[in-house]
Design a protein around this motif. Structure first.
Motif, PDB file in Angstrom:
ATOM      1  N   HIS A 108     -22.447  61.633 -37.755  1.00 33.28           N
ATOM      2  CA  HIS A 108     -22.964  60.432 -38.402  1.00 33.28           C
ATOM      3  C   HIS A 108     -22.570  59.212 -37.578  1.00 33.28           C
ATOM      4  CE1 HIS A 108     -18.838  60.811 -39.822  1.00 33.28           C
ATOM      5  NE2 HIS A 108     -18.855  59.510 -40.071  1.00 33.28           N
ATOM      6  N   THR A 109     -23.276  58.136 -37.799  1.00 34.15           N
ATOM      7  CA  THR A 109     -22.991  56.882 -37.117  1.00 34.15           C
ATOM      8  C   THR A 109     -22.806  55.800 -38.166  1.00 34.15           C
ATOM      9  OG1 THR A 109     -24.363  57.570 -35.246  1.00 34.15           O
ATOM     10  CG2 THR A 109     -23.853  55.224 -35.430  1.00 34.15           C
ATOM     11  N   LEU A 110     -21.708  55.089 -38.060  1.00 34.64           N
ATOM     12  CA  LEU A 110     -21.464  53.992 -38.980  1.00 34.64           C
ATOM     13  C   LEU A 110     -22.220  52.751 -38.509  1.00 34.64           C
ATOM     14  CD1 LEU A 110     -17.625  54.382 -39.545  1.00 34.64           C
ATOM     15  CD2 LEU A 110     -19.474  55.050 -41.065  1.00 34.64           C
ATOM     16  N   PRO A 111     -22.680  51.929 -39.438  1.00 34.43           N
ATOM     17  CA  PRO A 111     -23.385  50.716 -39.030  1.00 34.43           C
ATOM     18  C   PRO A 111     -22.433  49.758 -38.313  1.00 34.43           C
ATOM     19  CG  PRO A 111     -23.001  50.711 -41.395  1.00 34.43           C
ATOM     20  CD  PRO A 111     -22.572  52.054 -40.887  1.00 34.43           C
ATOM     21  N   ALA A 112     -22.963  49.004 -37.381  1.00 35.36           N
ATOM     22  CA  ALA A 112     -22.139  48.046 -36.643  1.00 35.36           C
ATOM     23  C   ALA A 112     -21.667  46.924 -37.557  1.00 35.36           C
ATOM     24  CB  ALA A 112     -22.935  47.463 -35.475  1.00 35.36           C
ATOM     25  N   ARG A 113     -22.452  46.610 -38.568  1.00 32.49           N
ATOM     26  CA  ARG A 113     -22.109  45.540 -39.499  1.00 32.49           C
ATOM     27  C   ARG A 113     -22.430  45.981 -40.912  1.00 32.49           C
ATOM     28  NH1 ARG A 113     -22.240  39.375 -38.611  1.00 32.49           N
ATOM     29  NH2 ARG A 113     -21.223  40.250 -36.821  1.00 32.49           N
ATOM     30  N   ARG A 114     -21.565  45.657 -41.848  1.00 34.56           N
ATOM     31  CA  ARG A 114     -21.786  45.969 -43.265  1.00 34.56           C
ATOM     32  C   ARG A 114     -22.518  44.796 -43.906  1.00 34.56           C
ATOM     33  NH1 ARG A 114     -18.238  49.310 -46.152  1.00 34.56           N
ATOM     34  NH2 ARG A 114     -19.697  48.791 -47.797  1.00 34.56           N
ATOM     35  N   TRP A 115     -23.847  44.823 -43.875  1.00 38.32           N
ATOM     36  CA  TRP A 115     -24.632  43.713 -44.400  1.00 38.32           C
ATOM     37  C   TRP A 115     -24.444  43.531 -45.900  1.00 38.32           C
ATOM     38  CZ3 TRP A 115     -26.042  40.048 -41.395  1.00 38.32           C
ATOM     39  CH2 TRP A 115     -26.280  40.311 -40.052  1.00 38.32           C
TER      40      TRP A 115
END
Length: 141
Positions: A108-115
């Motif tokens: 899995h890939t985590l988002p670069a930013r937690r919008w």
């Protein structure tokens, strides 16, 4: 009943209080209603008590975050982006036996930013600025 399972069940009773009879496949967080900070505290107590190496633990596969998120209405919170993996007495017993976290997570890939969090912070800051402006206008002007 194995020693590890007995120790896990005793731990659950010590940390969470008396629980209903649990089978090896019961989802502890679901059955006991553990989520957010309580889940983090539960797992930290587990790791500390049994000296389990939990460096591979990924909370967002197991439980949600604390509270309600307005930003979560616009962007999917991280714990909803991946399939949920239950924490069961059998998983915890295996962690006790091996002294390491036994779950291998899918790629899995985590988002670069937690919008979702950015939106929450923006709304909070805007509200505070608005309140300060109103107070200044009402009492200082």
């Amino acid at each position: 009943m194995s020693d590890a399972r007995t120790a896990v069940l005793a731990f659950i009773d010590d940390v969470w209080g008396p629980t209903p009879a649990l089978s090896d496949d019961d989802d502890l967080f679901d059955v006991l209603g553990i989520t957010g900070d309580d889940a983090g505290d539960f797992m930290q107590a587990f790791v500390d008590r049994f000296e389990v190496d939990a460096t591979t633990w990924r909370w967002y596969f197991h439980h949600g975050e604390e509270g309600w998120s307005i930003g979560g209405l616009f962007y999917t919170p991280i714990h909803r982006r991946f399939g949920r993996i239950p924490i069961t007495p059998a998983v915890l017993a295996e962690a006790v036996r091996s002294r390491r976290w036994p779950i291998v997570y899918p790629d899995h890939t985590l988002p670069a930013r937690r919008w979702d969090i950015v939106i929450n912070q923006t709304l909070a800051a805007t509200s505070l600025i608005g309140l300060a402006a109103w107070a200044w206008w009402r009492f200082a002007a």
